[in-house]
Scaffold this motif. Structure first.
Motif, PDB file in Angstrom:
ATOM      1  N   ILE A 192     -53.150  31.663  41.922  1.00 51.43           N
ATOM      2  CA  ILE A 192     -51.853  32.418  42.089  1.00 51.43           C
ATOM      3  C   ILE A 192     -51.755  32.710  43.366  1.00 51.43           C
ATOM      4  CG2 ILE A 192     -50.745  34.657  41.633  1.00 51.43           C
ATOM      5  CD1 ILE A 192     -51.328  33.330  39.156  1.00 51.43           C
ATOM      6  N   VAL A 193     -50.663  31.937  44.180  1.00 50.82           N
ATOM      7  CA  VAL A 193     -50.368  32.064  45.570  1.00 50.82           C
ATOM      8  C   VAL A 193     -49.679  33.539  45.699  1.00 50.82           C
ATOM      9  CG1 VAL A 193     -49.109  31.286  47.423  1.00 50.82           C
ATOM     10  CG2 VAL A 193     -50.239  29.824  46.032  1.00 50.82           C
ATOM     11  N   SER A 194     -48.508  33.644  44.862  1.00 51.76           N
ATOM     12  CA  SER A 194     -47.953  34.956  44.994  1.00 51.76           C
ATOM     13  C   SER A 194     -47.087  35.402  43.802  1.00 51.76           C
ATOM     14  CB  SER A 194     -46.807  35.074  46.290  1.00 51.76           C
ATOM     15  OG  SER A 194     -45.998  34.154  46.029  1.00 51.76           O
ATOM     16  N   TRP A 195     -46.964  36.719  43.534  1.00 50.24           N
ATOM     17  CA  TRP A 195     -45.991  37.050  42.384  1.00 50.24           C
ATOM     18  C   TRP A 195     -44.731  37.194  43.028  1.00 50.24           C
ATOM     19  CZ3 TRP A 195     -46.792  37.038  37.399  1.00 50.24           C
ATOM     20  CH2 TRP A 195     -48.350  36.792  36.833  1.00 50.24           C
ATOM     21  N   LEU A 196     -43.745  36.769  42.309  1.00 47.49           N
ATOM     22  CA  LEU A 196     -42.208  36.693  42.939  1.00 47.49           C
ATOM     23  C   LEU A 196     -41.652  37.769  42.081  1.00 47.49           C
ATOM     24  CD1 LEU A 196     -41.565  33.037  42.981  1.00 47.49           C
ATOM     25  CD2 LEU A 196     -42.426  34.619  44.797  1.00 47.49           C
ATOM     26  N   LYS A 197     -42.124  38.389  40.975  1.00 41.99           N
ATOM     27  CA  LYS A 197     -41.522  39.255  40.375  1.00 41.99           C
ATOM     28  C   LYS A 197     -43.001  40.649  39.971  1.00 41.99           C
ATOM     29  CE  LYS A 197     -37.492  37.897  38.994  1.00 41.99           C
ATOM     30  NZ  LYS A 197     -36.256  38.690  39.318  1.00 41.99           N
ATOM     31  N   ALA A 198     -42.608  41.588  40.074  1.00 43.64           N
ATOM     32  CA  ALA A 198     -43.484  42.747  39.972  1.00 43.64           C
ATOM     33  C   ALA A 198     -43.362  43.393  38.328  1.00 43.64           C
ATOM     34  CB  ALA A 198     -43.282  43.915  40.770  1.00 43.64           C
ATOM     35  N   ALA A 199     -44.626  44.120  37.947  1.00 42.36           N
ATOM     36  CA  ALA A 199     -44.942  44.608  36.747  1.00 42.36           C
ATOM     37  C   ALA A 199     -43.573  45.395  36.410  1.00 42.36           C
ATOM     38  CB  ALA A 199     -45.936  45.526  36.363  1.00 42.36           C
ATOM     39  N   GLY A 200     -42.952  45.303  35.516  1.00 39.73           N
ATOM     40  CA  GLY A 200     -41.815  46.277  35.140  1.00 39.73           C
ATOM     41  C   GLY A 200     -40.413  45.758  35.452  1.00 39.73           C
ATOM     42  N   LEU A 223     -41.489  33.522  38.242  1.00 39.96           N
ATOM     43  CA  LEU A 223     -42.061  34.618  38.221  1.00 39.96           C
ATOM     44  C   LEU A 223     -43.097  34.552  39.405  1.00 39.96           C
ATOM     45  CD1 LEU A 223     -43.005  34.533  34.369  1.00 39.96           C
ATOM     46  CD2 LEU A 223     -41.572  35.991  35.844  1.00 39.96           C
ATOM     47  N   PHE A 224     -43.835  33.525  39.529  1.00 36.35           N
ATOM     48  CA  PHE A 224     -45.091  33.401  40.481  1.00 36.35           C
ATOM     49  C   PHE A 224     -45.276  31.830  40.936  1.00 36.35           C
ATOM     50  CE2 PHE A 224     -46.715  32.330  36.326  1.00 36.35           C
ATOM     51  CZ  PHE A 224     -47.553  31.290  36.537  1.00 36.35           C
ATOM     52  N   GLU A 225     -45.996  31.752  42.344  1.00 33.17           N
ATOM     53  CA  GLU A 225     -46.137  30.449  42.845  1.00 33.17           C
ATOM     54  C   GLU A 225     -47.716  30.410  42.349  1.00 33.17           C
ATOM     55  OE1 GLU A 225     -43.747  29.951  46.543  1.00 33.17           O
ATOM     56  OE2 GLU A 225     -45.146  31.406  47.002  1.00 33.17           O
ATOM     57  N   VAL A 226     -47.941  28.993  41.936  1.00 34.06           N
ATOM     58  CA  VAL A 226     -49.348  28.570  41.776  1.00 34.06           C
ATOM     59  C   VAL A 226     -49.565  27.680  42.572  1.00 34.06           C
ATOM     60  CG1 VAL A 226     -48.448  27.309  39.814  1.00 34.06           C
ATOM     61  CG2 VAL A 226     -50.789  28.096  39.739  1.00 34.06           C
ATOM     62  N   GLU A 227     -50.963  27.557  43.003  1.00 32.12           N
ATOM     63  CA  GLU A 227     -51.314  26.183  43.903  1.00 32.12           C
ATOM     64  C   GLU A 227     -52.409  25.436  43.159  1.00 32.12           C
ATOM     65  OE1 GLU A 227     -53.993  25.338  47.954  1.00 32.12           O
ATOM     66  OE2 GLU A 227     -52.915  27.395  47.733  1.00 32.12           O
ATOM     67  N   LEU A 241     -49.840  42.320  34.132  1.00 33.80           N
ATOM     68  CA  LEU A 241     -50.356  41.493  35.048  1.00 33.80           C
ATOM     69  C   LEU A 241     -51.944  41.355  34.771  1.00 33.80           C
ATOM     70  CD1 LEU A 241     -48.238  41.653  38.132  1.00 33.80           C
ATOM     71  CD2 LEU A 241     -47.727  40.601  36.238  1.00 33.80           C
ATOM     72  N   ARG A 242     -52.372  40.269  34.765  1.00 32.28           N
ATOM     73  CA  ARG A 242     -53.852  40.083  34.457  1.00 32.28           C
ATOM     74  C   ARG A 242     -54.532  39.192  35.498  1.00 32.28           C
ATOM     75  NH1 ARG A 242     -51.511  41.300  29.713  1.00 32.28           N
ATOM     76  NH2 ARG A 242     -52.571  42.261  27.935  1.00 32.28           N
ATOM     77  N   ALA A 243     -53.593  38.766  36.619  1.00 34.83           N
ATOM     78  CA  ALA A 243     -54.208  37.967  37.468  1.00 34.83           C
ATOM     79  C   ALA A 243     -53.564  38.459  38.670  1.00 34.83           C
ATOM     80  CB  ALA A 243     -54.061  36.428  37.118  1.00 34.83           C
ATOM     81  N   SER A 244     -54.374  38.480  40.046  1.00 33.68           N
ATOM     82  CA  SER A 244     -53.796  38.981  41.252  1.00 33.68           C
ATOM     83  C   SER A 244     -53.834  37.703  42.067  1.00 33.68           C
ATOM     84  CB  SER A 244     -54.958  39.678  41.810  1.00 33.68           C
ATOM     85  OG  SER A 244     -55.181  40.951  41.004  1.00 33.68           O
ATOM     86  N   GLU A 245     -52.858  37.778  43.187  1.00 33.81           N
ATOM     87  CA  GLU A 245     -52.812  36.632  44.033  1.00 33.81           C
ATOM     88  C   GLU A 245     -54.214  36.460  44.715  1.00 33.81           C
ATOM     89  OE1 GLU A 245     -49.950  38.309  47.012  1.00 33.81           O
ATOM     90  OE2 GLU A 245     -48.424  38.370  45.688  1.00 33.81           O
ATOM     91  N   GLY A 246     -54.419  35.078  44.775  1.00 35.85           N
ATOM     92  CA  GLY A 246     -55.800  34.481  45.021  1.00 35.85           C
ATOM     93  C   GLY A 246     -56.497  34.176  44.162  1.00 35.85           C
ATOM     94  N   ASP A 247     -56.035  34.771  42.712  1.00 36.66           N
ATOM     95  CA  ASP A 247     -57.324  34.229  41.759  1.00 36.66           C
ATOM     96  C   ASP A 247     -57.089  32.925  41.287  1.00 36.66           C
ATOM     97  OD1 ASP A 247     -57.972  36.934  41.770  1.00 36.66           O
ATOM     98  OD2 ASP A 247     -56.996  37.586  39.820  1.00 36.66           O
ATOM     99  N   ILE A 295     -51.741  35.219  31.531  1.00 35.24           N
ATOM    100  CA  ILE A 295     -51.813  36.256  33.202  1.00 35.24           C
ATOM    101  C   ILE A 295     -50.975  37.294  33.243  1.00 35.24           C
ATOM    102  CG2 ILE A 295     -52.804  34.213  34.693  1.00 35.24           C
ATOM    103  CD1 ILE A 295     -50.004  33.466  35.286  1.00 35.24           C
ATOM    104  N   ALA A 296     -49.997  37.340  32.207  1.00 34.56           N
ATOM    105  CA  ALA A 296     -49.015  38.366  31.986  1.00 34.56           C
ATOM    106  C   ALA A 296     -48.310  38.317  30.932  1.00 34.56           C
ATOM    107  CB  ALA A 296     -48.157  38.161  33.306  1.00 34.56           C
ATOM    108  N   LEU A 297     -47.700  39.336  30.433  1.00 32.07           N
ATOM    109  CA  LEU A 297     -46.774  39.406  29.299  1.00 32.07           C
ATOM    110  C   LEU A 297     -45.534  39.662  29.808  1.00 32.07           C
ATOM    111  CD1 LEU A 297     -48.977  41.891  27.427  1.00 32.07           C
ATOM    112  CD2 LEU A 297     -48.732  39.371  26.976  1.00 32.07           C
TER     113      LEU A 297
END
Length: 103
Positions: free
Chosen positions: A19-27, A36-40, A59-65, A73-75
């Protein structure tokens, strides 16, 4: 009923993604197709889109995971009031699901 957001398999030999970054936040409200997010992966960094409309939750995964393909990783829940309820629910690990109770 919540929709599970799973780590996608973006390449034939990919078995995990970071997970590089979340582009949306919980809520946050999300529409189908919102990023939603960037993945490498080992070959590229890509944005992953929301498969359904609703509110991002749990959210069940953080940036860098580094997350295995197929892991939740989320709902995405139907209403804003469901966000906190889903976030508070614990997630069972595969070991807990597969291991029988030993009383």
């Amino acid at each position: 009923m919540p929709h599970e957001v799973k780590m996608p398999q973006l390449g034939m030999t990919q078995d995990s993604g970071v997970i590089v970054s979340w582009l949306k936040a919980a809520g946050d409200a999300v529409a189908t197709g919102d990023a939603l997010f960037e993945v490498e992966t080992d070959k590229a960094t890509m944005e992953v889109e929301a498969p359904v409309e609703g509110f991002l939750s749990g959210l069940r995964a953080s940036e860098g995971d580094d997350v295995p393909v197929g892991d939740v990783i989320a709902l995405i829940v139907e209403s804003a009031s469901d966000v906190e309820a889903q976030a508070a629910k614990p997630v069972a690990s595969e070991a807990e699901v597969e291991a029988p109770d030993q009383a």
